[in-house]
Design a protein around this motif. Structure first.
Motif, PDB file in Angstrom:
ATOM      1  N   THR E  46      12.822  -0.964   8.376  1.00  0.00           N
ATOM      2  CA  THR E  46      12.062   0.195   8.837  1.00  0.00           C
ATOM      3  C   THR E  46      12.896   1.027   9.792  1.00  0.00           C
ATOM      4  O   THR E  46      12.914   2.264   9.724  1.00  0.00           O
ATOM      5  CB  THR E  46      10.771  -0.275   9.535  1.00  0.00           C
ATOM      6  N   ASP E 176       8.645   3.456   3.008  1.00  0.00           N
ATOM      7  CA  ASP E 176       8.639   2.207   3.774  1.00  0.00           C
ATOM      8  C   ASP E 176       7.514   1.297   3.291  1.00  0.00           C
ATOM      9  O   ASP E 176       6.362   1.455   3.688  1.00  0.00           O
ATOM     10  CB  ASP E 176       8.466   2.495   5.270  1.00  0.00           C
ATOM     11  N   GLU E 177       7.846   0.357   2.444  1.00  0.00           N
ATOM     12  CA  GLU E 177       6.860  -0.580   1.896  1.00  0.00           C
ATOM     13  C   GLU E 177       5.587   0.136   1.468  1.00  0.00           C
ATOM     14  O   GLU E 177       4.496  -0.182   1.958  1.00  0.00           O
ATOM     15  CB  GLU E 177       6.518  -1.659   2.933  1.00  0.00           C
TER      16      GLU E 177
HETATM   17 MG   LIG Z   1       9.201  -2.611   8.319  1.00  0.00          MG
END
Ligand SMILES: [Mg+2]
Ligand SMILES: Nc1ncnc2c1ncn2[C@@H]1O[C@H](COP(=O)(O)OP(=O)(O)OP(=O)(O)O)[C@@H](O)[C@H]1O
Ligand SMILES: Nc1ncnc2c1ncn2[C@@H]1O[C@H](COP(=O)(O)OP(=O)(O)OP(=O)(O)O)[C@@H](O)[C@H]1O
Ligand SMILES: [Mg+2]
Lengths: 245, 258, 219, 219, 258
Positions: E46, E176-177
Motif C-alpha cells: 500500500t 489497492d486490493e
Molecule cells: Mg495494504
C-alpha cells in the motif's frame, strides 16, 4: 445577613402572613442608597428602605427578615407568598394599586434630569423633546421622559444610563433625584450634572399582597415613626434632608 | 448422546417487509459436529444464524438447542416479557462470531471475554478470568490479554471474537463468515483455530465461502438459495459432486471468479 | 480600574463561586445528565407514546427561556400548593433545563454507536440496560463530550440566573458589591475572570477526556 | 392571569419577535457558523501557533458570560475609540459567541469524517478547501446538526440580552409592558409561548435536516 | 512509445517514525501493461502505491509518470507551496482505487465521477457527464448513475470507484486490493472489469491477493517483502516457479490457508 445564600427567608410558609412575629421583606439589594450591601460592613444589607422597614417592624413588634430578589421577580414572589412586603422604592400608581396594597408613602421624590456637564441645551423637562434619553425600562421615569417627547433607550440601570450619557450615545437620563445625588456623591463624577428637576413628584411606598392584614399595621407603624421623628432621622442619615414627606 | 441432535431448527420462515427471506428452513446439528452453510449473497445464510441466536424473530418455526426450545409462531401470544425471556434463554445456549467481529472497542481482549460470564452470568470474577485466559491461549493470544481491539490485527481480533463466543460456555458456536473481512494471509490463522475447536468436539454452525475449510472440517454442508435449503449432505458429496445444478453453478463461480 | 475595590472583592466573589456557582453547576449537571439519558432513550423508543413524550419534553425545555423555567418552579408552583425552597428550586430548574439540551446530544451520540455493538452485547447475554451501561454509553461518550462540555460551560454562567429564585451565587455577589459603588464594569470583569478560570479547568478536563475516549478508536 | 393585558400585548411582542429577535438570531447564527468553521479549522491545524490561537479564542468565548461580551463590545470599546452602533454591536457579540461554542461542535464533527474521504478527494485532485467544502463538511453536517441546533435554539433566547446594548427585541418589549403593572409573570409567559413556537419550527427543521443527512449513511 | 516506461519509480525510501517501511523500491511500468504487486501484510505494498500517488511523501526516491516527475528528496528544499504543487501535479497523472472504495457517500454514482473532471479540472459539465456515463456503462453500471453508494452492492461500489479513478483521465490506474473487502461472489464482477480495462490498453498497477487474476492478466509480477522488491518477472515465472524461497513460502500460505 451573609453574603452567600443572601436569602434569609428560609421558611417560606405559604400565606400565613406575619405569623410568629416575623415580617418577611423583599428588596433588590442592588439599589443604592435605598437597599444595598455595605462592603465596609461585611456585606450587610442596609439603606434607607431597609432602615425604614426595620423600624416599622420594631414598632409592630415583629422580627424583620430580608430577602434579595431581582426586580422582575420581586412581585411574582409577593404573589407566591414568599414574603409579605416589598421595600424597594416602589412608586405608587393606579395600575399597581389595582394589583397590590400600598402603605402610606414614606418617600417623596422629584425627577432629576442628568446631562453631560458641558451640555447647556437641556434646561427643563420640556427641552427633552426630540432628545434621546436612557431609562431603566422597569421604572416609571421612562414614561415621564417619553411623555415629554424624548426618545427612550431602555437600559438595565442607572450606571449604564450614565455610561451611555458620557459616551455621547444619549443626551440625558431622567431619574429619582435622590438616586442621582447619591451617584454624584459616591463616584465624584464631574462629567455629568443634574441639569434640571421635573415638576412632578412621585411617592414611594411599601407594597403588600392585595388585602393583606398587615397593611393597616404597617400604616400605623409609619404614622408613629413620623410622629416621633424617626423617619426624618433616617432620612437625614442617608440624604442630609427629609425626603419622607 | 440420546440420538437427538443438539441443535434443531424446523420450518423457519422470516420476512423483511414484503420480501420473504427464509421460506421454511430445517436444520439438524448433532452434538460435536460441524455444519457449514454455503450459498449466494442474499440467500439468507446470515438470517438463518440470526434466527438460531434469536437476534431475529422469525414469523414461524421452531428452534431447539439442548433442552431449550422456542416456538416462534407462539411467541407473540405470550406477551412481551415472556417472549423476551424465552429469546434470552435460547440465546444463552449459543455463541456468535460475526464477520466484522464487533468486539467492544473500549475493553481489552480479556475484558471482552469477561463481559458475558462475569457481568451477565454473575460467575466469580477470578474463576471467569482464569477460564478466559485459557481460552485466549487456545486461540493463540497468550500475552495479548490486555491489548485493546484496535491494537490487534484483523486476524487477532477475529480470534478474540471466537474466544468471546466460547466464554459464555455455549452449547453451539455460530460463525458468520468469520474470515471474509480478513486479509488473505490472516485467514489461515482463524481457520486453524476453528479447525482445532472442531477437533476438540465443539459443535459449530459455520457460514463461510472457504470451500477448502468445508471440505476438510465439515461433517455436513448445506447449500442455501432463495431462502430454502436446496441441497444438504456430507462435504465430500455436496462440494465435490453436487446433485443440484444451482449448487454446481454457485461453486463454479466461487472457485473461478474470472 | 479601581484596584482597591478589586482586591476587597476578590474574596467575597470567590466565596460566591465556591459556595454558590460551583455546587449549583455540579449538582444540576449531574442530575441533568441523568435526565438527558432517560429522555434520549425515550426519544429513541419504538413506542410512539414514549418517544412523543420525550419530544414534548425537549421541545418545552429548549423552547422556553431558562428564566421562565426558574419562575415557574419557584413562583408559579406555590399557587398549585407546591412550595419549594430556593436551592432545590434552582437545582430542579437547571437540571430540567440541562436535561432537555443534553438529551439531543446523547440521542445523537447513541445513534452513532453501530448496531453491531448492540447485537454483540445481546449474544453475550446482555439485556437493554446492561448493554447501554457497559457497551453503548462508553462509546457514545466520545462524540458527546465536546457538545456536552458546551452545555456544561454554558450552565456555569447560566447559574447567574439563580438570583431570580433567591439563590446568591457569584454574579449576584458582584452585583451587590457594584451597586453602592457604581463599579459594575469592574465587578463584572472580575466575575468574568473567575468564570474564565473555571472554563479553562473544564476545557482541560474535556481535552483529557477526549484523549482518553479516542484511545480505543480504530483509525 | 390578565387576559386583557395578554390580548393587547400579543401584537407588540410579535413585532419584537419579527423585527428584533428573529433577524438578530438569524444574522448572528450565520456569521457565527462561519466563524466556527474557521476556528475549528484553526484548532485542527498542525501549526502549533494557529491551533493555539484557536484554542485561546474558544476558551475566551466559552469562558466568559455573553453579557460581559456584549458589555465589552458596546461599553468598553468606545474608551479605545471604537464606537459601534447597537445593532452591529449585538450582532458582533452574538456571532463571536456562537462562533466559540459551535467551533467545538464543528471540530468534533470534522474529526468524525474518515481519513479515507480526504484521501479519495486528493486522488481526484481536490485541494484542502475544495475537499472541505464538497466532501468533508456535507458529511460532518450529519453529526453536527443536533448540537448546533441546541446552539441555535439557545441563541434565540440569548438575544434577550441584546437589550443591554439598546437593541429592542421581544423580551425587552415584554419587560416594558410589564413594568408599570408588575405583571412580569404574565408577559414572560407570553414571551415563552412565542419562543416555544420558534423552537418548534426550528426543531422541525432540525428533524428534516437530520433525516435528509441520514439518507446516505450506510448501515 | 519511445522505449521509456510510462511510470517509473526509483529508490523509494519511506519511514513511519522509527520504522523504515520502504527500503529502496524500484518500479518500471511500460505503457499499456499491467503490473501486479504481491507480498505479505505489512510488506509495504500500500505504501508503494501511495508514494506513486503522492498521498505519502517518501524521504527519498523519484517518481515519474509520463513527463511529470518528482524528486522527493529535493522537495523539502522547494518550500511548502512548490512542494504541494509538484505533488498535486504528479497526483493528477494517476487514478486510485482503494480497498474500501471511499466513494463520497452523499453523492450519486454519476456525481462521484464528476467531482474530478468538473469541480477540479473545470471541464464543461455536459462533456464530462457524457464521458462519465460511458465509463459507468463500461463498468457495467448503466442505469445506476443516480444511485447513492449506500444503495449499491459492494461490487457495484467498487466498480464506481474504478470508474471514478478513470474519470480524471489518468495515465495510470493504481489499485489497492480492490476485491479483498468484497463478498467472494462479487469479486468476479470487479476482476472482470479490471481485465477488460487491461485488454483495452489501460496501464495499471495492482496490489492484489487474487493469484489467478495475476496469472491471467499481469504482464509483470513483483513480490514485495520487508520494504524491498524481492523478486520480479513475468507472472508465469514468479507465480508458477518462484526463484526465491520467501516468495514460494508466501504463495503456498496464500493458496492453502489451512
Ligand atoms: Mg495494504
Ligand atoms: N434487516 C433487514 N432488513 C431488510 N432486509 C434484510 C435485512 N437483513 C437482511 N435482509 C435481506 O434479506 C436477504 C437475506 O439476507 P442475508 O443477510 O441473510 O443473506 P446472506 O445469505 O447472509 O448474504 P451475504 O452472503 O451477502 O451475507 C437479503 O436480500 C437482504 O437484503
Ligand atoms: N500511517 C502510518 N503510520 C505508521 N505506520 C504505518 C502507517 N501506514 C503504514 N504503516 C506501517 O507500514 C508498514 C507497511 O504498511 P502497508 O500498509 O504499506 O503494508 P501492506 O503491504 O499494504 O499490508 P496489507 O497487506 O496489510 O495491506 C506496516 O508495518 C504498517 O504498520
Ligand atoms: Mg451474510
Amino acid at each position: 445577613d451573609g453574603i452567600v445564600g443572601g436569602s434569609s427567608s428560609a421558611a417560606p410558609s405559604g400565606s400565613a402572613s406575619g405569623t410568629g412575629g416575623v415580617l418577611r421583606v423583599a428588596s433588590e439589594g442592588t439599589y443604592s442608597p435605598f437597599t444595598y450591601h455595605d462592603q465596609k460592613d461585611g456585606g450587610k444589607l442596609t439603606g434607607y428602605d431597609v432602615d425604614v422597614i426595620t423600624a416599622v417592624g420594631q414598632k409592630m413588634g415583629m422580627q424583620v427578615e430580608f430577602t434579595d430578589v431581582t426586580w422582575d421577580a420581586i412581585f411574582a414572589g409577593l404573589e407566591a407568598g414568599r414574603y409579605d412586603v416589598i421595600a424597594n422604592q416602589v412608586t405608587v400608581n393606579p395600575e399597581r394599586q389595582a394589583l397590590y396594597d400600598f402603605s402610606t408613602p414614606y418617600t417623596t421624590s422629584t425627577g432629576a434630569i442628568i446631562t453631560r456637564a458641558d451640555d447647556t441645551s437641556i434646561t427643563s423637562l420640556q427641552s427633552l423633546a426630540g432628545k434621546t434619553t436612557a431609562q431603566s425600562s422597569t421604572s416609571n421615569w421612562a414614561q415621564v421622559a417619553s411623555g415629554a417627547g424624548a426618545e427612550v433607550e431602555a437600559v438595565e440601570g442607572f450606571t449604564q444610563a450614565v455610561t451611555l450619557l458620557k459616551q455621547g450615545r444619549v443626551d440625558a437620563t431622567v431619574n429619582d433625584d435622590l438616586a442621582a445625588l447619591d451617584y454624584l456623591k459616591t463616584t465624584g463624577d464631574t462629567s455629568v450634572k443634574i441639569a434640571a428637576k421635573t415638576d412632578d413628584t412621585s411617592e414611594q411606598a411599601f407594597a403588600l399582597g392585595k388585602g393583606s392584614e398587615l397593611t393597616p399595621k404597617v400604616d400605623e407603624a409609619l404614622a408613629e415613626l413620623e410622629a416621633d421623628g424617626t423617619l426624618a432621622q433616617i432620612s437625614q442619615k442617608y440624604f442630609g434632608e427629609d425626603v419622607s414627606r | 448422546m440420546d440420538g437427538k441432535p443438539l441443535l434443531e431448527a424446523a420450518g423457519l420462515v422470516k420476512s423483511f417487509g414484503e420480501t420473504r427471506v427464509l421460506r421454511g428452513v430445517d436444520l439438524a446439528v448433532p452434538a460435536g459436529t460441524v455444519s457449514v452453510l454455503i450459498g449466494p449473497s442474499g440467500s439468507g445464510k446470515t438470517t438463518v444464524l440470526r434466527c438460531l441466536n434469536a437476534l431475529e424473530r422469525p414469523e414461524a418455526g421452531l428452534v431447539r438447542i439442548g433442552d431449550v426450545s422456542v416456538d416462534f409462531a407462539a411467541l407473540p401470544q405470550q406477551g412481551r416479557r415472556a417472549a423476551l425471556r424465552a429469546e434470552t434463554r435460547l440465546r444463552a445456549q449459543s455463541g456468535m462470531v460475526f464477520q466484522a467481529h464487533h468486539l467492544f472497542p473500549h475493553r481489552s481482549a480479556l475484558e471482552n471475554l469477561l463481559e458475558g460470564p462475569v457481568v451477565v452470568q454473575g460467575r466469580p470474577r477470578e474463576e471467569a478470568r482464569a477460564e478466559a485466559l485459557v481460552l485466549l491461549e487456545r486461540v493463540g493470544l497468550k500475552g495479548r490479554e490486555d491489548s485493546l481491539p484496535s491494537q490487534l490485527s484483523g486476524g487477532q481480533q477475529q480470534r478474540v471474537g471466537i474466544a468471546r463466543a466460547l466464554a459464555i460456555r455455549p452449547q453451539v458456536v455460530l460463525f458468520d463468515e468469520p474470515t471474509s473481512a480478513l486479509d488473505p494471509e490472516l485467514v489461515g490463522e482463524v481457520l486453524a483455530v476453528m479447525r482445532d475447536l472442531a477437533e476438540g468436539g465443539t459443535t459449530m454452525v459455520v457460514v463461510t465461502h472457504e470451500i477448502r475449510f468445508a471440505q476438510q472440517v465439515a461433517d455436513q454442508v448445506l447449500f442455501l438459495d432463495g431462502g430454502v435449503v436446496v441441497e444438504r449432505g456430507p462435504a465430500a458429496q455436496v462440494i465435490a459432486d453436487p446433485r443440484e445444478e444451482r449448487t454446481r453453478r454457485f461453486l463454479r463461480r466461487l472457485l473461478d471468479p474470472l | 480600574m479601581d484596584w482597591e475595590l478589586l482586591r476587597t472583592s476578590a474574596w467575597p466573589l470567590l466565596q460566591g463561586l465556591v459556595l454558590g456557582t460551583i455546587p449549583l453547576t455540579a449538582l444540576s449537571f449531574v442530575l441533568g445528565l441523568a435526565i438527558a439519558v432517560v429522555v434520549a432513550l425515550m426519544r429513541l423508543s419504538p413506542v410512539k407514546l414514549v418517544s412523543g413524550l420525550g419530544r414534548v419534553y425537549v421541545s418545552a425545555i429548549r423552547g422556553t427561556p431558562l428564566l421562565v423555567q426558574l419562575f415557574i418552579v419557584f413562583y408559579a408552583l406555590p399557587s398549585l400548593g407546591v412550595t419549594i425552597d430556593p436551592w432545590p428550586s434552582a437545582i430542579i430548574a437547571f437540571s430540567l433545563n440541562v436535561g432537555g439540551y443534553a438529551a439531543e446530544v446523547v440521542r445523537s451520540a447513541v445513534l452513532s454507536v453501530p448496531r453491531g455493538q448492540w447485537e454483540a452485547a445481546a449474544t453475550v447475554g446482555m439485556g437493554y440496560g446492561t448493554t447501554l451501561r457497559r457497551v453503548v454509553m462508553p462509546q457514545a461518550a466520545r462524540l458527546a463530550v465536546p457538545p456536552l462540555s458546551n452545555t456544561l460551560i454554558s450552565l456555569v454562567k447560566d447559574t447567574s440566573l439563580a438570583s431570580t429564585v433567591l439563590v446568591t451565587e457569584m454574579f449576584r455577589v458582584a452585583q451587590q458589591i457594584a451597586a453602592p459603588t457604581y463599579q459594575f464594569f469592574t465587578l463584572y470583569g472580575l466575575a468574568a475572570v473567575y468564570y474564565w478560570v473555571v472554563c479553562v479547568v473544564l476545557s482541560a478536563v474535556q481535552d483529557r477526556l477526549e484523549g482518553r475516549l479516542n484511545r480505543y478508536v480504530t483509525a
